[in-house]
Design a protein around this motif. Structure first.
Motif, PDB file in Angstrom:
ATOM      1  N   LEU A 194       6.172   3.039  -6.904  1.00 13.64           N
ATOM      2  CA  LEU A 194       6.294   1.672  -6.421  1.00 13.64           C
ATOM      3  C   LEU A 194       6.364   1.728  -4.902  1.00 13.64           C
ATOM      4  N   THR A 195       5.439   1.061  -4.227  1.00 15.08           N
ATOM      5  CA  THR A 195       5.484   1.029  -2.761  1.00 15.08           C
ATOM      6  C   THR A 195       6.669   0.162  -2.348  1.00 15.08           C
ATOM      7  N   ASP A 196       7.490   0.671  -1.444  1.00 15.54           N
ATOM      8  CA  ASP A 196       8.708  -0.047  -1.074  1.00 15.54           C
ATOM      9  C   ASP A 196       9.229   0.544   0.232  1.00 15.54           C
ATOM     10  N   PRO A 197       9.479  -0.302   1.247  1.00 15.75           N
ATOM     11  CA  PRO A 197       9.989   0.263   2.509  1.00 15.75           C
ATOM     12  C   PRO A 197      11.332   0.963   2.339  1.00 15.75           C
ATOM     13  N   GLN A 198      12.005   0.735   1.207  1.00 12.17           N
ATOM     14  CA  GLN A 198      13.306   1.386   0.985  1.00 12.17           C
ATOM     15  C   GLN A 198      13.162   2.732   0.270  1.00 12.17           C
ATOM     16  N   GLY A 199      11.922   3.128  -0.030  1.00  9.24           N
ATOM     17  CA  GLY A 199      11.703   4.330  -0.835  1.00  9.24           C
ATOM     18  C   GLY A 199      11.773   5.623  -0.041  1.00  9.24           C
ATOM     19  N   CYS A 259       1.453  -2.046  -5.955  1.00  2.00           N
ATOM     20  CA  CYS A 259       1.508  -2.674  -4.637  1.00  2.00           C
ATOM     21  C   CYS A 259       2.340  -3.944  -4.714  1.00  2.00           C
ATOM     22  N   GLY A 260       3.457  -3.947  -3.986  1.00  2.47           N
ATOM     23  CA  GLY A 260       4.266  -5.160  -3.923  1.00  2.47           C
ATOM     24  C   GLY A 260       3.695  -6.130  -2.910  1.00  2.47           C
ATOM     25  N   ARG A 261       4.192  -7.358  -2.938  1.00  2.20           N
ATOM     26  CA  ARG A 261       3.828  -8.413  -1.964  1.00  2.20           C
ATOM     27  C   ARG A 261       5.023  -9.333  -1.787  1.00  2.20           C
ATOM     28  N   TYR A 262       4.915 -10.315  -0.958  1.00  2.00           N
ATOM     29  CA  TYR A 262       5.939 -11.359  -0.759  1.00  2.00           C
ATOM     30  C   TYR A 262       7.287 -10.739  -0.358  1.00  2.00           C
ATOM     31  N   GLU A 263       8.373 -11.205  -1.015  1.00  2.00           N
ATOM     32  CA  GLU A 263       9.704 -10.661  -0.703  1.00  2.00           C
ATOM     33  C   GLU A 263       9.943  -9.327  -1.405  1.00  2.00           C
ATOM     34  N   GLY A 264       9.007  -8.943  -2.237  1.00  2.00           N
ATOM     35  CA  GLY A 264       9.145  -7.688  -2.966  1.00  2.00           C
ATOM     36  C   GLY A 264       8.914  -7.904  -4.458  1.00  2.00           C
ATOM     37  N   VAL A 265       9.395  -6.946  -5.243  1.00  2.00           N
ATOM     38  CA  VAL A 265       9.082  -6.887  -6.673  1.00  2.00           C
ATOM     39  C   VAL A 265      10.393  -7.022  -7.444  1.00  2.00           C
ATOM     40  N   LEU A 281      10.029   5.597  -5.817  1.00  2.00           N
ATOM     41  CA  LEU A 281       9.925   4.517  -4.830  1.00  2.00           C
ATOM     42  C   LEU A 281       9.432   5.180  -3.557  1.00  2.00           C
ATOM     43  N   VAL A 282       8.324   4.707  -2.990  1.00  2.00           N
ATOM     44  CA  VAL A 282       7.749   5.424  -1.847  1.00  2.00           C
ATOM     45  C   VAL A 282       7.493   4.480  -0.677  1.00  2.00           C
ATOM     46  N   SER A 283       7.933   4.917   0.485  1.00  2.00           N
ATOM     47  CA  SER A 283       7.707   4.180   1.734  1.00  2.00           C
ATOM     48  C   SER A 283       6.768   5.000   2.617  1.00  2.00           C
ATOM     49  N   ILE A 284       5.911   4.321   3.377  1.00  2.00           N
ATOM     50  CA  ILE A 284       5.084   5.098   4.323  1.00  2.00           C
ATOM     51  C   ILE A 284       5.687   5.088   5.724  1.00  2.00           C
ATOM     52  N   GLY A 285       6.859   4.516   5.900  1.00  2.00           N
ATOM     53  CA  GLY A 285       7.499   4.568   7.217  1.00  2.00           C
ATOM     54  C   GLY A 285       8.507   3.449   7.378  1.00  2.00           C
ATOM     55  N   ASP A 286       9.316   3.570   8.403  1.00  2.00           N
ATOM     56  CA  ASP A 286      10.378   2.594   8.633  1.00  2.00           C
ATOM     57  C   ASP A 286       9.856   1.367   9.364  1.00  2.00           C
ATOM     58  N   PHE A 287       9.017   0.620   8.677  1.00  2.00           N
ATOM     59  CA  PHE A 287       8.528  -0.675   9.169  1.00  2.00           C
ATOM     60  C   PHE A 287       8.154  -1.460   7.914  1.00  2.00           C
ATOM     61  N   VAL A 288       8.052  -2.758   8.072  1.00  2.00           N
ATOM     62  CA  VAL A 288       7.775  -3.580   6.887  1.00  2.00           C
ATOM     63  C   VAL A 288       6.393  -4.206   7.011  1.00  2.00           C
ATOM     64  N   LEU A 289       5.573  -3.953   6.006  1.00  2.00           N
ATOM     65  CA  LEU A 289       4.225  -4.500   5.943  1.00  2.00           C
ATOM     66  C   LEU A 289       4.228  -5.735   5.032  1.00  2.00           C
ATOM     67  N   THR A 290       3.105  -6.445   5.024  1.00  2.00           N
ATOM     68  CA  THR A 290       3.045  -7.637   4.169  1.00  2.00           C
ATOM     69  C   THR A 290       2.785  -7.277   2.709  1.00  2.00           C
ATOM     70  N   GLY A 291       2.359  -6.048   2.453  1.00  2.00           N
ATOM     71  CA  GLY A 291       2.083  -5.674   1.067  1.00  2.00           C
ATOM     72  C   GLY A 291       1.892  -4.180   0.904  1.00  2.00           C
ATOM     73  N   GLY A 292       1.787  -3.740  -0.352  1.00  3.69           N
ATOM     74  CA  GLY A 292       1.699  -2.318  -0.647  1.00  3.69           C
ATOM     75  C   GLY A 292       0.285  -1.773  -0.687  1.00  3.69           C
ATOM     76  N   GLU A 293      -0.716  -2.616  -0.379  1.00  7.50           N
ATOM     77  CA  GLU A 293      -2.098  -2.134  -0.486  1.00  7.50           C
ATOM     78  C   GLU A 293      -2.412  -1.081   0.577  1.00  7.50           C
ATOM     79  N   LEU A 294      -1.989  -1.345   1.825  1.00  7.03           N
ATOM     80  CA  LEU A 294      -2.242  -0.325   2.864  1.00  7.03           C
ATOM     81  C   LEU A 294      -1.488   0.968   2.550  1.00  7.03           C
ATOM     82  N   PRO A 295      -0.200   0.916   2.167  1.00 13.82           N
ATOM     83  CA  PRO A 295       0.461   2.155   1.740  1.00 13.82           C
ATOM     84  C   PRO A 295      -0.286   2.858   0.602  1.00 13.82           C
ATOM     85  N   ALA A 296      -0.810   2.108  -0.362  1.00 11.52           N
ATOM     86  CA  ALA A 296      -1.553   2.744  -1.467  1.00 11.52           C
ATOM     87  C   ALA A 296      -2.779   3.459  -0.920  1.00 11.52           C
TER      88      ALA A 296
HETATM   89  C1  LIG Z   1       7.247  -7.842   2.908  1.00 14.17           C
HETATM   90  S1  LIG Z   1       7.449  -6.395   1.921  1.00 14.17           S
HETATM   91  C2  LIG Z   1       9.023  -6.683   1.193  1.00 14.17           C
HETATM   92  C3  LIG Z   1      10.134  -6.177   2.028  1.00 14.17           C
HETATM   93  C4  LIG Z   1      11.518  -6.371   1.398  1.00 14.17           C
HETATM   94  N1  LIG Z   1      11.901  -7.728   1.418  1.00 14.17           N
HETATM   95  C5  LIG Z   1      12.535  -5.521   2.162  1.00 14.17           C
HETATM   96  O1  LIG Z   1      12.983  -5.994   3.200  1.00 14.17           O
HETATM   97  O2  LIG Z   1      12.818  -4.390   1.765  1.00 14.17           O
HETATM   98  C6  LIG Z   1       6.340  -6.648   0.591  1.00 14.17           C
HETATM   99  C7  LIG Z   1       5.840  -5.390  -0.054  1.00 14.17           C
HETATM  100  O3  LIG Z   1       5.086  -4.634   0.876  1.00 14.17           O
HETATM  101  C8  LIG Z   1       5.159  -3.266   0.542  1.00 14.17           C
HETATM  102  N2  LIG Z   1       5.645  -2.551   1.745  1.00 14.17           N
HETATM  103  C9  LIG Z   1       6.026  -3.103   2.903  1.00 14.17           C
HETATM  104  N3  LIG Z   1       6.364  -2.172   3.802  1.00 14.17           N
HETATM  105  C10 LIG Z   1       6.183  -0.971   3.205  1.00 14.17           C
HETATM  106  C11 LIG Z   1       6.363   0.371   3.614  1.00 14.17           C
HETATM  107  N4  LIG Z   1       6.803   0.692   4.820  1.00 14.17           N
HETATM  108  N5  LIG Z   1       6.060   1.343   2.725  1.00 14.17           N
HETATM  109  C12 LIG Z   1       5.624   1.058   1.495  1.00 14.17           C
HETATM  110  N6  LIG Z   1       5.436  -0.206   1.049  1.00 14.17           N
HETATM  111  C13 LIG Z   1       5.707  -1.222   1.886  1.00 14.17           C
HETATM  112  C14 LIG Z   1       6.099  -3.132  -0.643  1.00 14.17           C
HETATM  113  O4  LIG Z   1       5.322  -3.066  -1.819  1.00 14.17           O
HETATM  114  C15 LIG Z   1       6.876  -4.454  -0.574  1.00 14.17           C
HETATM  115  O5  LIG Z   1       7.357  -4.842  -1.840  1.00 14.17           O
END
Ligand SMILES: C[S@@+](CC[C@H](N)C(=O)[O-])C[C@H]1O[C@@H](n2cnc3c(N)ncnc32)[C@H](O)[C@@H]1O
Length: 259
Positions: free
Chosen positions: A85-90, A111-117, A129-144
């Motif tokens: 699961l793509t997640d900035p907390q991973g 790939c998550g979107r919006y506020e998350g999954v 749970l996998v993150s590609i770095g300490d920043f928040v993207l709009t979705g998990g497609e680029l991480p995938a």
């Molecule tokens: C806007 S983010 C949600 C952020 C969430 N509300 C939080 O603060 O932890 C939407 C989705 O983008 C993906 N995403 C965003 N940043 C990512 C990162 N650094 N690595 C992996 N996935 C990321 C995840 O799938 C996430 O569920």
């Protein structure tokens, strides 16, 4: 190797894997990237994949059922392997994780979107749970796409020459050495003579020395952990005739090249 990518933006993923080395790996059957449209796993007229957050707050949350149905469909096609699961907390995706995943037969990425999954996806449906770095993207497609790229290039036959990945930055303890190509002279910056004189033994030594110097300068964190051979220590103190050290030229010299 097979990737299954679950997304509400299938074109974004399909387009991202169509080009260059990854596109060729797909065409040659070295990897298979199965893009799953989560909307195909909804049961309502509007093909809904998200809903408002329970407990209030802004934005939308991705629903658990379409993801669960999509995963059930994929599981019926054979053993799933790792489900990410793509997640900035991973856990941080890095080269060792790419190498470990490249040993799998099958990897699924959600790939998550919006506020998350919906958190029940994390609790019950995924292995990592996998993150590609300490920043928040709009979705998990680029991480995938980042993960598919980094993993695929480690697979046999994907790069032009299989040793290419072995020499890369992060594959060993050191950063890669600097690369040059023609022309020999660009403005007032010349290619180091040592790369042009045909003496491969000296050239290899120079490259290794640049790896040592650059790692020490640019990434002290890696340098502190680097396992160095006696030959490396000798190289660090060696004088290589006719071989300027780029590290000693430093950043201002690079800036000059980019004027
Ligand atoms: C806007 S983010 C949600 C952020 C969430 N509300 C939080 O603060 O932890 C939407 C989705 O983008 C993906 N995403 C965003 N940043 C990512 C990162 N650094 N690595 C992996 N996935 C990321 C995840 O799938 C996430 O569920």
């Amino acid at each position: 190797m097979r990737f299954d990518i679950l997304t509400i933006l299938p074109e974004m993923v399909s387009e991202g894997i169509r080009h260059s080395i990854i596109g060729r790996a797909v065409d040659q059957g070295l990897i298979r990237v199965n893009v799953v449209n989560l909307r195909d796993h909804t049961e309502d007229r509007h093909r809904t994949t998200d809903d408002t957050p329970c407990g209030g707050g802004g934005g939308m949350v991705m629903k658990v059922e379409p993801i669960a149905r999509a995963l059930d469909g994929l599981a019926s096609q054979g053993p799933m392997g790792r489900v990410l699961l793509t997640d900035p907390q991973g856990s941080r995706f890095d080269q060792p994780m790419a190498e470990a995943l490249a040993r799998e037969d099958r990897v699924t990425v959600i790939c998550g979107r919006y506020e998350g999954v919906d958190d029940r996806v994390r609790q019950h449906l995924v292995t990592d749970l996998v993150s590609i770095g300490d920043f928040v993207l709009t979705g998990g497609e680029l991480p995938a796409l980042v993960m598919v790229d980094a993993i695929s290039r480690l697979l046999p036959g994907v790069l032009g020459w299989d040793e290419a990945a072995a020499n890369d930055t992060f594959s060993g303890d050191l950063l890669d050495y600097p690369q040059f190509t023609r022309p020999r002279q660009f403005r007032d910056c010349a290619i180091p003579d040592i790369l042009l004189n045909g003496d491969h033994v000296t050239m290899d030594k120079w490259r290794r020395r640049q790896q040592l110097l650059l790692t020490r300068r640019r990434r002290p964190d890696l340098w502190a952990k680097a396992r160095l051979a006696d030959a490396d220590l000798k190289l660090l103190s060696a004088e290589l005739p006719g071989a300027g050290d780029l590290e000693l030229a430093g950043q201002p010299a690079l800036d000059k090249c980019m004027d």
